[in-house]
Design a protein around this motif. Structure first.
Motif, PDB file in Angstrom:
ATOM      1  N   MET A   1       0.753  -1.027  -0.072  1.00 49.52           N
ATOM      2  CA  MET A   1       0.032  -0.023   0.190  1.00 49.52           C
ATOM      3  C   MET A   1       0.975   1.358   0.180  1.00 49.52           C
ATOM      4  O   MET A   1       1.964   1.179   0.510  1.00 49.52           O
ATOM      5  CB  MET A   1      -1.027  -0.006   1.039  1.00 49.52           C
ATOM      6  CG  MET A   1      -2.095  -1.049   1.015  1.00 49.52           C
ATOM      7  SD  MET A   1      -3.162  -0.941   2.614  1.00 49.52           S
ATOM      8  CE  MET A   1      -2.133  -1.406   3.597  1.00 49.52           C
ATOM      9  N   THR A   2       0.356   2.374  -0.430  1.00 49.70           N
ATOM     10  CA  THR A   2       0.977   3.572  -0.538  1.00 49.70           C
ATOM     11  C   THR A   2       1.419   4.285   0.926  1.00 49.70           C
ATOM     12  O   THR A   2       0.655   3.876   1.662  1.00 49.70           O
ATOM     13  CB  THR A   2       0.378   4.529  -1.593  1.00 49.70           C
ATOM     14  OG1 THR A   2      -0.837   4.780  -1.154  1.00 49.70           O
ATOM     15  CG2 THR A   2       0.573   3.732  -2.940  1.00 49.70           C
ATOM     16  N   SER A   5      -2.267   5.498   1.604  1.00 48.64           N
ATOM     17  CA  SER A   5      -3.168   4.262   2.356  1.00 48.64           C
ATOM     18  C   SER A   5      -2.697   4.137   3.702  1.00 48.64           C
ATOM     19  O   SER A   5      -3.648   3.923   4.404  1.00 48.64           O
ATOM     20  CB  SER A   5      -2.863   3.073   1.510  1.00 48.64           C
ATOM     21  OG  SER A   5      -3.239   3.379   0.074  1.00 48.64           O
ATOM     22  N   SER A   6      -1.462   4.220   4.047  1.00 43.79           N
ATOM     23  CA  SER A   6      -1.002   3.727   5.446  1.00 43.79           C
ATOM     24  C   SER A   6      -1.628   4.983   6.552  1.00 43.79           C
ATOM     25  O   SER A   6      -2.187   4.716   7.475  1.00 43.79           O
ATOM     26  CB  SER A   6       0.403   3.575   5.789  1.00 43.79           C
ATOM     27  OG  SER A   6       1.032   4.687   5.382  1.00 43.79           O
ATOM     28  N   VAL A  76      -5.568   3.446  -2.580  1.00 46.45           N
ATOM     29  CA  VAL A  76      -5.835   1.845  -2.991  1.00 46.45           C
ATOM     30  C   VAL A  76      -5.371   1.862  -4.536  1.00 46.45           C
ATOM     31  O   VAL A  76      -4.803   0.549  -4.719  1.00 46.45           O
ATOM     32  CB  VAL A  76      -6.942   1.389  -2.578  1.00 46.45           C
ATOM     33  CG1 VAL A  76      -7.079  -0.094  -2.902  1.00 46.45           C
ATOM     34  CG2 VAL A  76      -7.152   1.536  -1.021  1.00 46.45           C
ATOM     35  N   GLY A  79      -2.011   2.217  -5.241  1.00 47.14           N
ATOM     36  CA  GLY A  79      -0.957   0.896  -4.547  1.00 47.14           C
ATOM     37  C   GLY A  79      -1.312  -0.220  -5.416  1.00 47.14           C
ATOM     38  O   GLY A  79      -0.197  -0.876  -5.921  1.00 47.14           O
ATOM     39  N   LEU A  83       1.886  -1.627  -7.671  1.00 48.31           N
ATOM     40  CA  LEU A  83       2.121  -3.187  -7.509  1.00 48.31           C
ATOM     41  C   LEU A  83       2.457  -3.784  -8.941  1.00 48.31           C
ATOM     42  O   LEU A  83       3.219  -4.520  -9.189  1.00 48.31           O
ATOM     43  CB  LEU A  83       1.009  -3.956  -6.801  1.00 48.31           C
ATOM     44  CG  LEU A  83       1.340  -5.435  -6.725  1.00 48.31           C
ATOM     45  CD1 LEU A  83       2.451  -5.647  -5.685  1.00 48.31           C
ATOM     46  CD2 LEU A  83      -0.164  -6.094  -6.272  1.00 48.31           C
ATOM     47  N   SER A 116      -6.781  -3.540   2.449  1.00 53.46           N
ATOM     48  CA  SER A 116      -7.085  -2.113   2.418  1.00 53.46           C
ATOM     49  C   SER A 116      -8.574  -1.949   2.781  1.00 53.46           C
ATOM     50  O   SER A 116      -8.926  -0.985   2.986  1.00 53.46           O
ATOM     51  CB  SER A 116      -6.920  -1.684   1.040  1.00 53.46           C
ATOM     52  OG  SER A 116      -8.056  -2.176   0.312  1.00 53.46           O
TER      53      SER A 116
END
Length: 303
Positions: A1-2, A5-6, A76, A79, A83, A116
């Motif tokens: 996750m980016t 996102s965190s 999301v 991310g 990926l 997520s």
């Protein structure tokens, strides 16, 4: 996750611990001793009783929730895109074989999507924002699979032979199952969690282990091996329990672990049997495994 996102995940956890009020007032509205509120930034505004509604100074909570979930969706999506691009680059540089890269994307994209879900708010509409992520990928697969666009990196990362039409089979079924689980089951039901865990973690690991150590074939299907099936059973079960524990810690599900663990083990066993059957040319694993898992989990875990 980016990183976004965190940060959203941390904000979401705080959001659950302290529910937001339905409205938000500006902080400079200070009550006076005579029971009125004065707005010092508007000197000509008359005093207003505390029990009166000042609608022009009120921000609806629904607008905040909308912005929050939109931000979570963007995070999301970013991310997921990063990926696929990362594995595309590893494949292009010959660091990873195309087949291994495809399977790792298969495993990680679905599991990270599951992880997520707690980023989104507790609003009933949050599931639709989450489902938008695989829906975007679904449109990308359709565009490239129908040759309406050409993304060589996407094709190399998700196909066996480099044929764009492959995107319209396994990869397309995969994102449709992700969308279905988000819309129908969401965070409150262990059914969707176990289904995606078996499809992503179980089936994905089975293919990797089976290709490397699968010399002993299953008698009724020479395309499957004992090593692959055993690894699917073990990893599918462990991933299912791990994500269910993650959801229980965050308060989305409440489970009786003494009864849940053997039930999930049985569901994993049934999904493994289905994956080992010689029906791959008729029904794709990305359809048969999650749908059978949903059906069995519904009767065993429902309620």
């Amino acid at each position: 996750m980016t990183l976004l996102s965190s940060q959203l995940l941390l904000f979401s956890a705080a959001h659950r611990r302290t529910p937001l009020p339905c409205t938000i007032l500006f902080r400079w509205n200070k009550p006076t001793t005579d029971g009125t509120v004065r707005f010092p930034r508007s000197p000509i505004t008359p005093a207003v009783g505390l029990d009166q509604r000042v609608s022009r100074f009120v921000v609806p909570a629904t607008a905040e929730d909308l912005l929050y979930n939109a931000g979570a969706t963007v995070g999301v999506l970013g991310g997921a895109y990063a990926l696929v691009r990362a594995f595309d680059e590893l494949t292009r540089r010959n660091i990873l074989h195309q087949g291994l890269s495809r399977k790792l994307v298969h495993i990680l994209s679905g599991l990270l999507f599951l992880f997520s879900w707690p980023i989104f708010s507790n609003s009933p509409k949050a599931r639709y924002f989450a489902a938008f992520v695989p829906l975007v990928n679904c449109l990308r697969l359709l565009m490239n699979g129908l040759s309406l666009a050409s993304d060589e990196g996407l094709i190399k990362s998700l196909t066996r032979e480099g044929d764009p039409e492959e995107l319209l089979r396994g990869p397309l079924y995969y994102v449709l199952i992700l969308t279905l689980c988000a819309l129908v089951f969401w965070r409150e039901s262990p059914i969707g969690v176990v289904s995606l865990a078996m499809m992503c973690g179980g089936d994905g690991v089975a293919d990797i282990i089976g290709r490397k150590y699968g010399s002993m074939k299953i008698p009724y299907n020479q395309n499957k091996s004992w090593a692959g099936s055993i690894s699917m059973l073990v990893f599918g079960f462990l991933v299912s329990i791990g994500i269910l524990y993650y959801y229980s810690v965050l308060g989305h599900v409440q489970l009786d672990w003494a009864s849940t663990v053997p039930r999930v083990a049985f569901i994993s066993f049934v999904a493994t049997i289905v994956e080992s059957l010689p029906i791959t040319k008729i029904v794709d694993d990305n359809i048969s495994v999650p749908l059978v898992t949903m059906a069995v989990a519904f009767f065993i875990l429902h309620g």
